[in-house]
Design an enzyme around this catalytic site. Structure first.
Site, mmCIF file in Angstrom:
data_model
loop_
_atom_site.group_PDB
_atom_site.id
_atom_site.type_symbol
_atom_site.label_atom_id
_atom_site.label_comp_id
_atom_site.label_asym_id
_atom_site.label_seq_id
_atom_site.Cartn_x
_atom_site.Cartn_y
_atom_site.Cartn_z
ATOM 1 C CB SER A 4 76.850 6.871 65.753
ATOM 2 O OG SER A 4 76.769 7.841 66.771
ATOM 3 C CD GLU A 12 74.662 12.388 68.352
ATOM 4 O OE1 GLU A 12 73.880 13.059 67.671
ATOM 5 O OE2 GLU A 12 74.855 12.594 69.555
ATOM 6 C CE1 TYR A 32 78.747 11.127 62.553
ATOM 7 C CE2 TYR A 32 77.277 10.861 64.433
ATOM 8 C CZ TYR A 32 78.396 10.465 63.717
ATOM 9 O OH TYR A 32 79.144 9.398 64.158
HETATM 10 P P1 NAP Z 1 87.490 10.670 63.255
HETATM 11 O O1 NAP Z 1 88.660 10.703 64.175
HETATM 12 O O2 NAP Z 1 86.794 11.946 62.930
HETATM 13 O O3 NAP Z 1 87.995 9.978 61.887
HETATM 14 C C1 NAP Z 1 87.216 10.044 60.719
HETATM 15 C C2 NAP Z 1 88.011 9.426 59.592
HETATM 16 O O4 NAP Z 1 87.204 9.455 58.392
HETATM 17 C C3 NAP Z 1 89.311 10.160 59.248
HETATM 18 O O5 NAP Z 1 90.286 9.207 58.927
HETATM 19 C C4 NAP Z 1 88.924 10.970 58.016
HETATM 20 O O6 NAP Z 1 90.013 11.263 57.175
HETATM 21 C C5 NAP Z 1 88.001 9.976 57.335
HETATM 22 N N1 NAP Z 1 87.124 10.594 56.345
HETATM 23 C C6 NAP Z 1 86.287 11.631 56.504
HETATM 24 N N2 NAP Z 1 85.608 11.868 55.367
HETATM 25 C C7 NAP Z 1 86.043 10.960 54.452
HETATM 26 C C8 NAP Z 1 85.740 10.700 53.097
HETATM 27 N N3 NAP Z 1 84.841 11.430 52.421
HETATM 28 N N4 NAP Z 1 86.384 9.661 52.475
HETATM 29 C C9 NAP Z 1 87.311 8.925 53.142
HETATM 30 N N5 NAP Z 1 87.649 9.139 54.428
HETATM 31 C C10 NAP Z 1 87.021 10.140 55.065
HETATM 32 O O7 NAP Z 1 86.376 9.657 63.789
HETATM 33 P P2 NAP Z 1 86.498 8.485 64.894
HETATM 34 O O8 NAP Z 1 86.183 9.061 66.226
HETATM 35 O O9 NAP Z 1 87.733 7.719 64.681
HETATM 36 O O10 NAP Z 1 85.231 7.597 64.508
HETATM 37 C C11 NAP Z 1 85.334 6.550 63.537
HETATM 38 C C12 NAP Z 1 83.949 6.238 62.993
HETATM 39 O O11 NAP Z 1 83.102 5.841 64.066
HETATM 40 C C13 NAP Z 1 83.237 7.412 62.336
HETATM 41 O O12 NAP Z 1 82.441 6.903 61.296
HETATM 42 C C14 NAP Z 1 82.343 7.977 63.430
HETATM 43 O O13 NAP Z 1 81.248 8.643 62.876
HETATM 44 C C15 NAP Z 1 81.960 6.691 64.132
HETATM 45 N N6 NAP Z 1 81.634 6.785 65.556
HETATM 46 C C16 NAP Z 1 82.521 7.378 66.401
HETATM 47 C C17 NAP Z 1 82.243 7.406 67.757
HETATM 48 C C18 NAP Z 1 83.199 8.028 68.737
HETATM 49 O O14 NAP Z 1 82.772 8.288 69.878
HETATM 50 N N7 NAP Z 1 84.443 8.232 68.387
HETATM 51 C C19 NAP Z 1 81.060 6.824 68.230
HETATM 52 C C20 NAP Z 1 80.194 6.215 67.327
HETATM 53 C C21 NAP Z 1 80.506 6.184 65.988
HETATM 54 P P3 NAP Z 1 90.890 12.618 57.345
HETATM 55 O O15 NAP Z 1 91.934 12.285 58.368
HETATM 56 O O16 NAP Z 1 91.451 12.817 55.989
HETATM 57 O O17 NAP Z 1 89.972 13.703 57.791
HETATM 58 O O1 G4F Z 2 82.165 15.575 72.060
HETATM 59 P P1 G4F Z 2 80.966 15.846 71.260
HETATM 60 O O2 G4F Z 2 81.117 16.778 70.112
HETATM 61 O O3 G4F Z 2 80.402 14.434 70.819
HETATM 62 P P2 G4F Z 2 78.963 13.950 70.299
HETATM 63 O O4 G4F Z 2 78.165 15.072 69.751
HETATM 64 O O5 G4F Z 2 78.340 13.173 71.403
HETATM 65 O O6 G4F Z 2 79.364 13.001 69.085
HETATM 66 C C1 G4F Z 2 80.411 12.040 69.221
HETATM 67 O O7 G4F Z 2 79.872 10.831 69.700
HETATM 68 C C2 G4F Z 2 78.944 10.188 68.817
HETATM 69 C C3 G4F Z 2 78.471 8.908 69.512
HETATM 70 O O8 G4F Z 2 77.388 9.206 70.348
HETATM 71 C C4 G4F Z 2 79.653 9.877 67.522
HETATM 72 F F1 G4F Z 2 78.810 9.206 66.692
HETATM 73 C C5 G4F Z 2 80.129 11.170 66.888
HETATM 74 O O9 G4F Z 2 80.852 10.855 65.698
HETATM 75 C C6 G4F Z 2 81.062 11.874 67.857
HETATM 76 O O10 G4F Z 2 82.214 11.086 68.001
HETATM 77 O O11 G4F Z 2 79.810 16.448 72.196
HETATM 78 C C7 G4F Z 2 79.377 15.779 73.362
HETATM 79 C C8 G4F Z 2 78.414 16.690 74.133
HETATM 80 C C9 G4F Z 2 77.297 17.266 73.268
HETATM 81 O O12 G4F Z 2 76.090 17.193 73.980
HETATM 82 C C10 G4F Z 2 77.679 18.722 73.079
HETATM 83 O O13 G4F Z 2 76.577 19.617 72.928
HETATM 84 O O14 G4F Z 2 79.156 17.813 74.616
HETATM 85 C C11 G4F Z 2 78.396 18.976 74.399
HETATM 86 N N1 G4F Z 2 79.313 20.122 74.366
HETATM 87 C C12 G4F Z 2 79.303 21.155 75.262
HETATM 88 N N2 G4F Z 2 80.245 22.041 74.923
HETATM 89 C C13 G4F Z 2 80.284 20.342 73.468
HETATM 90 C C14 G4F Z 2 80.871 21.568 73.811
HETATM 91 N N3 G4F Z 2 80.700 19.625 72.408
HETATM 92 C C15 G4F Z 2 81.752 20.107 71.674
HETATM 93 N N4 G4F Z 2 82.205 19.384 70.621
HETATM 94 N N5 G4F Z 2 82.349 21.310 71.976
HETATM 95 C C16 G4F Z 2 81.946 22.074 73.048
HETATM 96 O O15 G4F Z 2 82.490 23.144 73.291
#
Ligand code: NAP
Ligand code: G4F
Length: 342
Positions: A131, A133, A154
């Site tokens: 990520s 992050e 995280y």
């Molecule tokens: P998400 O919608 O939150 O999905 C997370 C998945 O992980 C769900 O299927 C969840 O299952 C499963 N999970 C959580 N804890 C687990 C455990 N202990 N054992 C097995 N499965 C588990 O996340 P996403 O946005 O699709 O992201 C996919 C991956 O990319 C994650 O690793 C996230 O950290 C990473 N990532 C995401 C972003 C982004 O912007 N979306 C960016 C960078 C990296 P349940 O449905 O049962 O909860």
């Molecule tokens: O949507 P967010 O919660 O995503 P964040 O923290 O960037 O993390 C996501 O992206 C990562 C990749 O860079 C992934 F690795 C991670 O798993 C996840 O998918 O927040 C985005 C921004 C933050 O700066 C947060 O402080 O939005 C700001 N924010 C402002 N108000 C909020 C809110 N975030 C959330 N969730 N809820 C609010 O009400």
């Protein structure tokens, strides 16, 4: 010959899009799912078939990244060509509430899976969902050479997963890669991430169901792309000759306020009339600005993001308005088939 893939996190946003992509490419897909007291398979119900049908190519298995023995057993049984580790406690704010749990799933969970691959003696290619992050306080633009400076439990857990993936590549010669993905969103995004929270609220305000939206830090800048494009990038990372690590991003940053502006404007509303500040959403330490440089992925994988934040906001708002209209979720086009869970 038909390829076999194992996807952890298949019930999540990315897992569901990746499963669709792999099925479309002719793969047999195996997904790890957690047992829950309510169904957590909403995002994949539309692609699930009766497991007894001869042409079924999607199989679901109970398991958890906290259960290494089960992972090793599944690896032996499935013998996949490709493993995509997408499972994680993926919410940054929640990781401050549950730092230890986030460490054991998002961090140590990866080594449990890598070790399961190694102990099972499976010769497969491994994708780790790393990520942006991890860059945290390192200023943008961030690329594969930018130092990590995580700002949350995280982010710290993802740095562990990144390095253990590289270590298994170097120590054991595994084809193991890190996709360092910047934020990517869609109508399937979890409802507590900021883009989906905004899109859903716009739809509800437009429908007269609510009148305010409470947000935290509006100044944070993120590089928001469209999830279906990013899962294609994941797949491409496992198709090249040599394992390596890649950033996937759009290269453009927008603030949370900008995104709110795009989303409300798409519905003909002024965001400042509805958005209110709530201290409760502010994080103990914030990541101020993430803007990726995807040059390497463009050059070596021929990958690039086309959808930018303004268009993404429109896609998400339209989907949430439609979902409200049909009282459901926009991606489900078939009745639920839950026979695997009975
Ligand atoms: P998400 O919608 O939150 O999905 C997370 C998945 O992980 C769900 O299927 C969840 O299952 C499963 N999970 C959580 N804890 C687990 C455990 N202990 N054992 C097995 N499965 C588990 O996340 P996403 O946005 O699709 O992201 C996919 C991956 O990319 C994650 O690793 C996230 O950290 C990473 N990532 C995401 C972003 C982004 O912007 N979306 C960016 C960078 C990296 P349940 O449905 O049962 O909860
Ligand atoms: O949507 P967010 O919660 O995503 P964040 O923290 O960037 O993390 C996501 O992206 C990562 C990749 O860079 C992934 F690795 C991670 O798993 C996840 O998918 O927040 C985005 C921004 C933050 O700066 C947060 O402080 O939005 C700001 N924010 C402002 N108000 C909020 C809110 N975030 C959330 N969730 N809820 C609010 O009400």
């Amino acid at each position: 010959m038909k390829k076999v893939a194992l996807v952890t996190g298949i019930t999540g946003q990315d897992g569901s899009y990746l499963a669709e992509l792999l099925l479309a490419k002719g793969y047999e897909v195996h997904g790890l799912i957690r047992r829950a007291s309510t169904f957590n398979t909403t995002r994949i119900e539309h692609i699930y078939q009766d497991p007894h049908c001869p042409d079924t190519r999607l199989f679901l298995h109970y398991g958890d990244l906290c259960d290494g023995g089960r992972l090793a057993m599944l690896l032996s049984k499935i013998n996949p060509d490709e493993v995509y580790n997408l499972a994680a406690q993926s919410h940054v704010r929640v990781s401050f509430e549950e730092p230890e749990y986030t460490g054991t799933t998002t961090g140590v969970g990866s080594v449990r899976l890598l070790e399961a691959v190694r102990l099972a003696g499976v010769s497969c290619r491994y994708y780790q969902a790393s990520s942006s992050e991890m860059f945290g306080a390192s200023p943008p633009p961030q690329n594969e050479l930018t130092p990590f400076y995580p700002r949350s439990p995280y982010g710290v857990a993802k740095v562990y997963s990144y390095w253990i993936t590289r270590n298994y590549r170097e120590a054991y010669g595994m084809f193991a890669v890190n996709g360092i993905l910047f934020n990517h969103e869609s109508p399937r995004r979890g409802e507590t991430f900021v883009t989906r929270k905004i899109a859903r609220s716009v739809a509800r305000i437009k429908a007269g169901l609510e009148s305010e939206l409470f947000l935290g830090n509006l100044d944070a800048v993120r590089d928001w792309g469209y999830a279906p494009e990013y899962v294609e990038g994941m797949w491409r990372m496992l198709q090249v000759d040599e394992p390596d690590d890649y950033v996937l991003a759009t290269g453009q940053g927008y603030s949370v306020a900008d995104f709110a502006g795009f989303a409300f404007e798409h519905a003909g509303l002024n965001w400042q009339d509805y958005v209110r500040f709530d201290e409760g959403y502010v994080r103990p330490t914030e990541v101020d600005s993430l803007i990726g440089d995807p040059t390497k992925a463009h050059q070596l994988l021929d990958w690039k993001a086309d959808v930018r934040a303004p268009e993404l906001a429109a896609i998400m708002v339209d989907a949430d308005i439609e979902a409200l209209g049909c009282s459901g979720t926009p991606w489900i086009d078939k009745p639920a088939l839950m026979s695997w869970a009975s």
